[in-house]
Design a protein around this motif. Structure first.
Motif, PDB file in Angstrom:
ATOM      1  N   PHE A 173       0.749  -1.031  -0.554  1.00 56.79           N
ATOM      2  CA  PHE A 173      -0.202   0.212  -0.064  1.00 56.79           C
ATOM      3  C   PHE A 173       1.371   1.296  -0.111  1.00 56.79           C
ATOM      4  CE2 PHE A 173      -1.666   3.096   2.474  1.00 56.79           C
ATOM      5  CZ  PHE A 173      -3.090   3.988   1.739  1.00 56.79           C
TER       6      PHE A 173
ATOM      7  N   GLY B 227      -2.542  -5.074  -1.247  1.00 57.89           N
ATOM      8  CA  GLY B 227      -2.139  -4.534  -0.824  1.00 57.89           C
ATOM      9  C   GLY B 227      -1.696  -2.881  -2.088  1.00 57.89           C
ATOM     10  N   GLN B 228      -0.701  -3.077  -3.034  1.00 54.00           N
ATOM     11  CA  GLN B 228      -0.799  -2.027  -3.836  1.00 54.00           C
ATOM     12  C   GLN B 228      -2.128  -1.399  -4.789  1.00 54.00           C
ATOM     13  OE1 GLN B 228       3.025  -1.868  -6.356  1.00 54.00           O
ATOM     14  NE2 GLN B 228       1.359  -2.325  -8.317  1.00 54.00           N
TER      15      GLN B 228
ATOM     16  N   ILE C 290      -4.768  -1.360  -2.656  1.00 60.61           N
ATOM     17  CA  ILE C 290      -6.065  -0.368  -2.035  1.00 60.61           C
ATOM     18  C   ILE C 290      -4.902   0.394  -2.892  1.00 60.61           C
ATOM     19  CG2 ILE C 290      -6.187   0.121   0.115  1.00 60.61           C
ATOM     20  CD1 ILE C 290      -5.847  -2.790   0.546  1.00 60.61           C
ATOM     21  N   ASN C 291      -3.588   0.826  -2.551  1.00 62.18           N
ATOM     22  CA  ASN C 291      -3.056   2.904  -2.822  1.00 62.18           C
ATOM     23  C   ASN C 291      -4.015   2.888  -4.302  1.00 62.18           C
ATOM     24  OD1 ASN C 291      -1.223   4.354  -2.333  1.00 62.18           O
ATOM     25  ND2 ASN C 291       0.533   3.561  -3.391  1.00 62.18           N
TER      26      ASN C 291
ATOM     27  N   ARG D  67      -7.939   4.348  -3.731  1.00 66.19           N
ATOM     28  CA  ARG D  67      -8.097   4.589  -2.802  1.00 66.19           C
ATOM     29  C   ARG D  67      -8.655   6.334  -3.471  1.00 66.19           C
ATOM     30  NH1 ARG D  67      -3.743   8.334  -0.897  1.00 66.19           N
ATOM     31  NH2 ARG D  67      -2.539   7.895  -2.116  1.00 66.19           N
TER      32      ARG D  67
ATOM     33  N   VAL E  60     -11.292  -0.677  -4.137  1.00 63.02           N
ATOM     34  CA  VAL E  60     -10.314  -1.202  -2.601  1.00 63.02           C
ATOM     35  C   VAL E  60     -11.058  -1.889  -1.994  1.00 63.02           C
ATOM     36  CG1 VAL E  60     -10.300   0.723  -1.298  1.00 63.02           C
ATOM     37  CG2 VAL E  60      -9.688   1.690  -3.057  1.00 63.02           C
TER      38      VAL E  60
END
Length: 276
Positions: free
Chosen positions: A217, A230-231, A233-234, A237, A247
């Protein structure tokens, strides 16, 4: 032997937390393993306009890629890195804790005071300090950082468990027979630590998943172009209110998986308590 196996299976089956956690963990793991073959699109295929409901049922992400396909493709790396980091942290931590408990004296005191110093550093902060010094982190680097950050906590737990074992009669008898210290540790001490260490391993896996996802993230994914929970979500977002599934989907999967591993760890701990 069959009676013992049946009794063990009944004990495991009676632990609803353990069974529920195991089922959840296996389902998410299977999703990550076979997901790439089930994905309707490639992880980098553009299937529509960014942040729309085109493509499959979860819509598209910030580039117009299919969210569902990337969700199915993005679990393998995070789970593999988390499992390897957990194994590394458990092995190193158990070695430190058991050796300190078995040898005792000034060496035990020195090891555990150094361990206390290591415990004072936040895990994610230590990883970020190293990752910011490199251009593109490798997968083995994240495994090493996450695993080593677990070791002091595992060492504290394993030492506490080992202290109650090293003074028992069967350990003293093995020493009296001339067995080497290494053999006593491997044959007498470690086998009697299985249940507590399995519970600790489940807890460490939970933290590994959260930490690896957090690293992704924050932009330190091993492959910036590949799908990674994780990436994801970033990346998505900023349009959370427009197209939330980019997300919410990885957040929900990570959350379900951590709940599963936590339930599994709690179930193992309860099973160990009944076994005592």
């Amino acid at each position: 032997m069959s009676m013992l196996t049946t009794a063990n299976l009944r004990r495991i089956g009676s632990q609803r937390r353990l069974v529920t956690g195991l089922v959840i963990t296996v389902v998410i793991a299977l999703m990550a393993i076979v997901g790439p073959w089930l994905a309707p699109h490639g992880e980098n295929d553009i299937v529509g306009k960014p942040f729309t409901h085109e493509g499959s049922w979860l819509g598209t992400d910030y580039l117009g890629q299919d969210v569902w396909s990337r969700l199915l493709d993005g679990g393998g790396s995070i789970l593999l890195i988390s499992v390897l980091a957990t194994l590394l942290g458990m092995v190193v931590g158990i070695m430190i804790g058991v050796v300190a408990a078995y040898i005792g004296g000034w060496l035990d005191e020195t090891i555990m005071r150094l361990n206390d110093v290591a415990l004072a550093f936040p895990q994610i902060l230590l990883a970020l300090l190293v990752l910011t010094a490199v251009d593109q982190p490798s997968w083995w680097m994240i495994v090493l950082l996450v695993g080593i950050s677990h070791a002091p906590r595992v060492a504290r737990v394993s030492r506490g468990v080992a202290l109650g074992i090293v003074s028992r009669d069967y350990v003293t008898s093995a020493e009296a027979l001339g067995e080497s210290r290494l053999r006593v540790i491997l044959a007498e001490v470690l086998p009697n630590m299985n249940a507590p260490l399995l519970a600790e391993a489940g807890l460490r896996l939970t933290y590994s998943i959260g930490m690896v996802a957090g690293i992704g993230f924050l932009g330190f994914a091993t492959n910036p172009g590949a799908a990674d929970w994780g990436q994801m979500i970033n990346e998505n977002r900023l349009a959370l209110l427009v197209q939330p599934w980019g997300v919410l989907a990885p957040v929900i999967v990570i959350g379900i998986f951590t709940v599963g591993t936590n339930l599994m760890a709690d179930g193992i701990a309860q099973l160990a308590g009944r076994g005592d």
